[in-house]
Design a protein around this motif. Structure first.
Motif, PDB file in Angstrom:
ATOM      1  N   LEU A 120      32.654  26.192  28.349  1.00  0.00           N
ATOM      2  CA  LEU A 120      32.193  27.527  28.728  1.00  0.00           C
ATOM      3  C   LEU A 120      31.235  27.357  29.895  1.00  0.00           C
ATOM      4  O   LEU A 120      30.319  26.526  29.841  1.00  0.00           O
ATOM      5  N   VAL A 121      31.459  28.118  30.964  1.00  0.00           N
ATOM      6  CA  VAL A 121      30.596  28.061  32.149  1.00  0.00           C
ATOM      7  C   VAL A 121      29.940  29.421  32.333  1.00  0.00           C
ATOM      8  O   VAL A 121      30.604  30.461  32.265  1.00  0.00           O
ATOM      9  N   ARG A 122      28.631  29.398  32.569  1.00  0.00           N
ATOM     10  CA  ARG A 122      27.852  30.629  32.747  1.00  0.00           C
ATOM     11  C   ARG A 122      27.081  30.526  34.053  1.00  0.00           C
ATOM     12  O   ARG A 122      26.484  29.498  34.369  1.00  0.00           O
ATOM     13  N   ASP A 123      27.101  31.615  34.832  1.00  0.00           N
ATOM     14  CA  ASP A 123      26.299  31.685  36.047  1.00  0.00           C
ATOM     15  C   ASP A 123      24.866  32.052  35.676  1.00  0.00           C
ATOM     16  O   ASP A 123      24.642  32.999  34.932  1.00  0.00           O
ATOM     17  N   LEU A 124      23.923  31.287  36.205  1.00  0.00           N
ATOM     18  CA  LEU A 124      22.497  31.532  35.963  1.00  0.00           C
ATOM     19  C   LEU A 124      21.829  31.866  37.286  1.00  0.00           C
ATOM     20  O   LEU A 124      21.995  31.133  38.268  1.00  0.00           O
ATOM     21  N   PRO A 125      21.065  32.961  37.343  1.00  0.00           N
ATOM     22  CA  PRO A 125      20.416  33.324  38.601  1.00  0.00           C
ATOM     23  C   PRO A 125      19.310  32.332  38.956  1.00  0.00           C
ATOM     24  O   PRO A 125      18.666  31.751  38.093  1.00  0.00           O
ATOM     25  N   GLN A 126      19.121  32.141  40.256  1.00  0.00           N
ATOM     26  CA  GLN A 126      18.007  31.334  40.752  1.00  0.00           C
ATOM     27  C   GLN A 126      16.965  32.274  41.338  1.00  0.00           C
ATOM     28  O   GLN A 126      17.306  33.282  41.942  1.00  0.00           O
ATOM     29  N   ILE A 127      15.731  31.931  41.154  1.00  0.00           N
ATOM     30  CA  ILE A 127      14.654  32.746  41.700  1.00  0.00           C
ATOM     31  C   ILE A 127      14.194  32.104  43.004  1.00  0.00           C
ATOM     32  O   ILE A 127      13.738  30.963  43.020  1.00  0.00           O
ATOM     33  N   GLY A 128      14.354  32.851  44.075  1.00  0.00           N
ATOM     34  CA  GLY A 128      13.940  32.347  45.381  1.00  0.00           C
ATOM     35  C   GLY A 128      12.622  32.961  45.811  1.00  0.00           C
ATOM     36  O   GLY A 128      12.060  33.837  45.143  1.00  0.00           O
ATOM     37  N   ASP A 179      16.584  37.846  50.229  1.00  0.00           N
ATOM     38  CA  ASP A 179      17.557  36.793  50.509  1.00  0.00           C
ATOM     39  C   ASP A 179      17.769  35.975  49.228  1.00  0.00           C
ATOM     40  O   ASP A 179      17.266  34.860  49.101  1.00  0.00           O
ATOM     41  N   PRO A 180      18.503  36.544  48.256  1.00  0.00           N
ATOM     42  CA  PRO A 180      18.660  35.858  46.964  1.00  0.00           C
ATOM     43  C   PRO A 180      19.462  34.570  47.101  1.00  0.00           C
ATOM     44  O   PRO A 180      20.334  34.442  47.956  1.00  0.00           O
ATOM     45  N   LEU A 181      19.128  33.632  46.244  1.00  0.00           N
ATOM     46  CA  LEU A 181      19.840  32.360  46.195  1.00  0.00           C
ATOM     47  C   LEU A 181      21.123  32.530  45.386  1.00  0.00           C
ATOM     48  O   LEU A 181      21.193  33.377  44.487  1.00  0.00           O
TER      49      LEU A 181
END
Length: 118
Positions: A26-34, A39-41
């Motif tokens: 199972l693969v999940r996208d995790l947000p990165q905090i820039g 200009d989101p990562l």
């Protein structure tokens, strides 16, 4: 509050069906905090090994437009994974990747039942 059936029954079911389910991921996208919100990562990916099987939906579901032709039922053994699957996650089993749409579980919380789209 969790189900009264969860826990030892889920463990028993997990042990009984472990050999029938196939290795999966199972693969999940995790947000990165820039530093700059304008200009989101790009998201990072977390991968979770699990055991799963894939089933087709019955003709009834297809004939009544309850599922799409490319939808499959992805069953994930709950004791084989440390996270709760969620819509948007991707499961790869036998080289085929399914994007999860709907996620539910049984009263014992032993198997995650997911609608996956190829």
């Amino acid at each position: 509050m969790g189900s009264l059936l969860a826990g030892s029954l889920a463990k028993t079911i997990g042990e009984a069906f472990n050999g029938l389910f196939l290795p999966a991921s199972l693969v999940r996208d995790l947000p990165q905090i820039g530093e700059d919100p304008a200009d989101p990562l790009p998201p990072t990916q977390a991968s979770y090994p699990c055991k799963a099987i894939v089933e087709g939906y019955s003709d009834y579901f297809k004939a009544n437009n309850l599922v799409n032709a490319s939808d499959r039922k992805v069953l994930i053994l709950a004791t084989s994974i440390g996270v709760k699957p969620a819509a948007g996650d991707r499961v790869t089993i036998s080289g085929i990747t399914f994007t999860l749409q709907d996620v539910s579980t049984d009263p014992a919380e032993a198997v995650w039942t997911c609608r996956g789209t190829m």
